[in-house]
Each structure stands twice: as C-alpha cells, then as structure tokens.
Enzyme design. Structure first.
Site, PDB file in Angstrom:
ATOM      1  N   GLU A 284      84.689  23.833  56.525  1.00 54.08           N
ATOM      2  CA  GLU A 284      85.494  24.964  57.001  1.00 54.08           C
ATOM      3  C   GLU A 284      85.417  26.123  56.011  1.00 54.08           C
ATOM      4  O   GLU A 284      85.480  25.923  54.803  1.00 54.08           O
ATOM      5  CB  GLU A 284      86.951  24.510  57.151  1.00 54.08           C
ATOM      6  CG  GLU A 284      87.911  25.603  57.566  1.00 54.08           C
ATOM      7  CD  GLU A 284      89.371  25.162  57.507  1.00 54.08           C
ATOM      8  OE1 GLU A 284      90.223  25.869  58.067  1.00 54.08           O
ATOM      9  OE2 GLU A 284      89.651  24.103  56.894  1.00 54.08           O
ATOM     10  N   LYS A 347      88.995  28.472  66.188  1.00 53.83           N
ATOM     11  CA  LYS A 347      90.080  27.500  66.056  1.00 53.83           C
ATOM     12  C   LYS A 347      91.264  27.874  66.939  1.00 53.83           C
ATOM     13  O   LYS A 347      91.723  29.019  66.936  1.00 53.83           O
ATOM     14  CB  LYS A 347      90.512  27.428  64.586  1.00 53.83           C
ATOM     15  CG  LYS A 347      91.549  26.346  64.293  1.00 53.83           C
ATOM     16  CD  LYS A 347      91.890  26.302  62.814  1.00 53.83           C
ATOM     17  CE  LYS A 347      92.902  25.225  62.499  1.00 53.83           C
ATOM     18  NZ  LYS A 347      93.269  25.206  61.066  1.00 53.83           N
ATOM     19  N   CYS A 397      89.893  21.672  60.545  1.00 52.03           N
ATOM     20  CA  CYS A 397      91.036  21.293  59.717  1.00 52.03           C
ATOM     21  C   CYS A 397      91.959  20.327  60.460  1.00 52.03           C
ATOM     22  O   CYS A 397      91.533  19.278  60.919  1.00 52.03           O
ATOM     23  CB  CYS A 397      91.777  22.541  59.250  1.00 52.03           C
ATOM     24  SG  CYS A 397      93.038  22.226  57.993  1.00 52.03           S
TER      25      CYS A 397
END
Length: 524
Positions: A284, A347, A397
């Site tokens: 990430e 995301k 994440c």
C-alpha cells in the site's frame, strides 16, 4: 491434592461472589486484560477459559444497575485496552503534532468498544433464573455484540473471540463452514461451560468440563482432516512480493521519497519473465508520487518492467470532480511493461482519522496520514480483471478485516484475494501479527488463496486452507517468490451463506434458552 484444589476453587467462587463493588470492578478489569492475551502474537488461548468464567462469577443478582453496567464495561475496556494498545502507536509517528491524540487513540477506542459489552451483565441478571440460562445468555449477547461492532459506526471487527483459534491452523478450518462467527460461538460455549462446574463443583457437573474440552478437540479433528488436502497452483503465473520495510517516519518524508522508490526497484530485481506472466507486487502507498500525472514516471516504469511482467502497486491518485474540486484516493494500480495503467481500484472502506476525519467540518483536527485533504471513498467495482491475470479482489489495508463483506455477491467469484497494506504505523507491536491472522481467516472463509504484501511484514502467499506457502518475518527487507495457489473448486459453505449464518446462530441460542427455561419450569 485434588481435594485441596477443589476446596480452593470453591473458596475462590465464594470470594468472587462476595467482593465489594470496588474490588469487583478491579477483578473484572484484570480478567478482561487477561482474556486479550489469547490473540496473536501472544496466543495464550487458554486464558479465555479463565477470563470468561471469572466474569460470569462476578455477575450476581442484587447488584445495582450502575454496578452491572460498570462491570460489563470495565471487563471489556481491559479486554480491548490490552488487545488494541497498538492503535495509539500510530499517533507517535508525528508525535510533535499528534501528541494529544496518543491517549485518545490508546484508551478512546477501547472505551467506545466497551460500550457494546456494558449492558450484558444487566440483561443477564434481569432475564436469567439459573446458571444454565446465564451461560446461554452470555454466549448469545457476546456474539451479538461482535456482530454489531462489525458494522456499526464504520465497523471494527478486530479480535473477535474466534481469532483466538489462530494459535492452531487446524482449529480455524470450521471458518469455511460458518465463518469466524462459528469459531467465536464454539469458543464462547467451550470457555463458558467451566462456570457451570465451578458454580456447583460435583461429579454430576464434571460433564461440563469434559464437554468444554471436547469442543476444541472436535475443532482440531475436523481441521486436521481438512488440511489433508494438497495445495495446487495456477500454471504460468509467477509472484514476486516486495517487502521494502520502510519506517513510517520516512514513508512520506519528501527527502526520502526517491530513496524509498528506488529501494522497491532494487528489491524487485526485475528480470525477463520465467513464467508466462510474472506479477511483481508492492505494498500500500509504495509509490510516493501521483501515478498517471508524471510522464517521466511512466517512462521509468516502462524502462524498468521487462516484457511479460506486470507491476501491482499501491499509490495515491488525484482526480477532479464535476465541480472542479480535487479529490484524492488511496488506490491500487496494475501497470504493464509500457508503464500503462491497465487495472485500477480505489479503496472503498476508509480508516477514520487515518484517511478521513469523521465530522471533519465540526472537528478542528486533521487526519494522521500525509496531506491536508481527506481521501475519498472509491466507487468502482471491487474486482480487477486483466488478461492473463486471473480475476482478483483487491483489499487495501483493513478492508480485509470484515468477514462476509469482502466479495460483493453481485459479482462473479474471483480466483484470489490481494491484500496490500502498510502496517508500519504500528511499529513492533501486536497489531501487524493480529492483522495477518485476520487476513488469513478470509482465505479460509472464502476458499480463495490470499496474496498479502505488507511494508514491514508479514508478507505471504496463503493457500485457500490458510496454509502459508511462503512468507516473511515482520520488520525485515525481504522478497517472496512463488506461484499463485488455485482456489477451491467448490466454494465453502460460508462463501455462499455469508453473514446470514449469524441469524441462524442467534436463533439457535434463543431456542436453547427457551428449552432450558421450559425444563426448569417442569422441574418446579
């Protein structure tokens, strides 16, 4: 010796029942702290069989409403304080700016999560009439609280009781049938049964101890049989996972940006593909520049990525909305050997205070991550396809921590899961180990292989049974090379039912409570 032990246990029961209010709260807090040691990396799973019976023994008729709510809250506060202490470490990265947030992050989140548990002792005392009813209510209410905190207020289903089974991979395999929820249910039952023996020590009640032991043994037996199946691999797909291990203090330092960027290339050691397709995957936000806006950056990628290779990396993306306002996204990019973006995912499930500030217009604070502008939630579908890569679901994440909610049921089933994350925020704490255990559970639930790339670790290739094909240690510069495991031919039961199983479990618990109540009435 056995007689002396039983006598001491009986005395301890009487002592717990007769404690003053202040001492009762202290014991409840310590019992909660003890229970948190069941999770990675400590993995003292047996402490749950002490922690929960102690709490049940402390819940007694005659206590005030205030005391009962306080008892549930203080137990859970200790449970979450020890289990989630690592959250506060994120604010120490920029201590000069966020010093005031350290105590809030360390104690505020546990305090809020404890509110879900606070009513449980009060409900138990008001509704139950005998120890068996007390146990059934506790199991149902604890499971209900885990489900509620998995989605309310953005959701945070971290350290569900079922994750204590991570100490042994075989014990986790029933997640394929009923998700981590089933593991929570079974552990709650097993850990609560000793209370029934402790509250009335006798040969007749010893059966509760045997049943308590039989449940984890049955979990282990089922899992051992299931793990007898071999791992198979997708032909022609090579994986090259890069764990650059960049400290968070240097992650967004402009002076270190070029060094950090080049370190990823050095570790990648790009070379002509030995497979039909070679996938190099970075973590990430691995690229510290805005991908797609710098033509020199695209040229650099094109010159570095050999023919037949693809690079998957995390990075930030900027866009302009219809009103001309700049928007920023935490994104995953798939880049080909010409440096073109051939796959993109923004995301969706953002971290409060980390990527955006809830009620930002009212709260005079900024997010912990670099930049003054909040990230926006993505709107594109959560499934990336680009021939010849098998379709995968990207999870950035903590998007992977939500059981039953990582694969949209409206989309075709993917072939694998990809989790890229930056856990450097949490230093050398328990956070990265817990995050990995949670991530591995998703592979078991969905029957899909998991490829995970974390900046400080743990980076791993995991098969659909949760077995680590290859992995790194935490906090090291490392590269994992290997093949992509195949998904299970037939999806597990949980992959089909999803979180609907929770309704079934709660109905079963309700039915058990009703039957126990009816049996009690007949005996009278």
């Amino acid at each position: 010796m056995a007689s002396s032990l039983l006598t001491n246990l009986d005395r301890s029961r009487i002592w717990l029942e007769r404690l003053s209010d202040s001492k009762r709260l202290i014991v409840a807090f310590l019992a909660g702290c003890l229970g948190a040691l069941a999770f990675p990396p400590v993995n003292l799973v047996f402490v749950i069989w002490i922690s929960f019976p102690v709490l049940l023994m402390l819940i007694q008729p005659g206590l005030s409403t205030k005391m009962l709510f306080g008892l549930g809250w203080i137990f859970a506060f200790g449970f979450f304080l020890v289990g989630l202490y690592w959250v506060g470490i994120s604010a120490t990265v920029d201590l000069a700016t966020f010093w005031w947030f350290v105590p809030i992050a360390s104690t505020g989140l546990p305090a809020i999560l404890a509110c879900f548990v606070a009513p449980i002792p009060w409900i138990i005392v008001k509704v139950s009439r005998q120890p068996k009813e007390k146990v059934v209510l506790f199991i149902g209410l604890w499971l209900l609280h885990e489900w509620l905190r998995s989605w309310m207020f953005n959701g945070f289903p971290w350290n569900l009781v079922g994750y204590a089974s991570s100490v042994n991979l075989a014990m986790t395999q029933l997640a394929s049938v009923g998700g981590v929820w089933l593991l929570s249910l079974l552990i709650l039952i097993s850990a609560s049964l000793p209370f029934l023996w402790w509250s009335n020590i006798s040969r007749k009640s010893a059966g509760y101890l045997l049943l308590s032991l039989a449940i984890p043994l049955a979990m282990w037996g089922y899992g051992t049989l299931r793990l007898g199946q071999p791992t198979s691999f997708v032909q022609g797909i090579g994986l090259n996972l890069v764990q650059a291990n960049i400290p968070q203090s240097l992650k967004w330092d402009p002076k270190a940006a070029e060094t950090n960027f080049k370190k990823h290339f050095e570790l990648s050691a790009f070379k002509p593909s030995t497979s039909d397709t070679e996938l190099t995957i970075w973590s990430e936000s691995a690229v510290p520049y805005l991908i797609g806006e710098d033509p020199n950056l695209r040229t650099y990628f094109a010159d570095s990525i050999p023919e037949g290779n693809l690079l998957i990396t995390g990075g930030n993306r900027r866009d302009i909305d219809t009103e001309g306002v700049r928007q920023y996204f935490n994104s995953l990019f798939v880049l080909d050997d010409e440096g073109k973006t051939v796959g993109l995912y923004d995301k969706k499930h953002l971290v409060p205070f980390g990527e955006y500030v809830p009620l930002g217009s009212l709260l005079p604070i900024k997010k912990l991550t670099a930049g003054l502008i909040d990230f926006q939630s993505g709107s594109a579908e959560r499934r990336v396809t680009h021939d010849p890569i098998p379709a995968f679901v990207p999870l950035i994440c903590y998007e992977i921590i939500f059981p039953g909610r990582i694969i949209p049921k409206s989309q075709p089933r993917p072939s694998w899961l990809l989790n890229i994350t930056n856990d450097a925020w949490f230093g050398k704490s328990s956070g990265p180990y817990q995050h990995f255990a949670i991530s591995r559970m998703r592979a078991i639930e969905e029957g899909l292989p998991l490829v995970r790339v974390s900046n400080p670790g743990i980076t791993a290739i995991v098969d659909p049974f949760g077995r680590m094909v290859s992995s790194t240690n935490h906090d090291e510069d490392a590269v994992v090379r290997g093949s992509l495991p195949k998904a299970l031919t037939h999806p597990p039961i949980f992959a089909s039912l999803g979180n609907r199983v929770i309704t079934l479990y709660l109905l079963m618990i309700l039915l058990a409570f009703v039957l126990i109540r009816l049996c009690g009435l007949k005996q009278k």
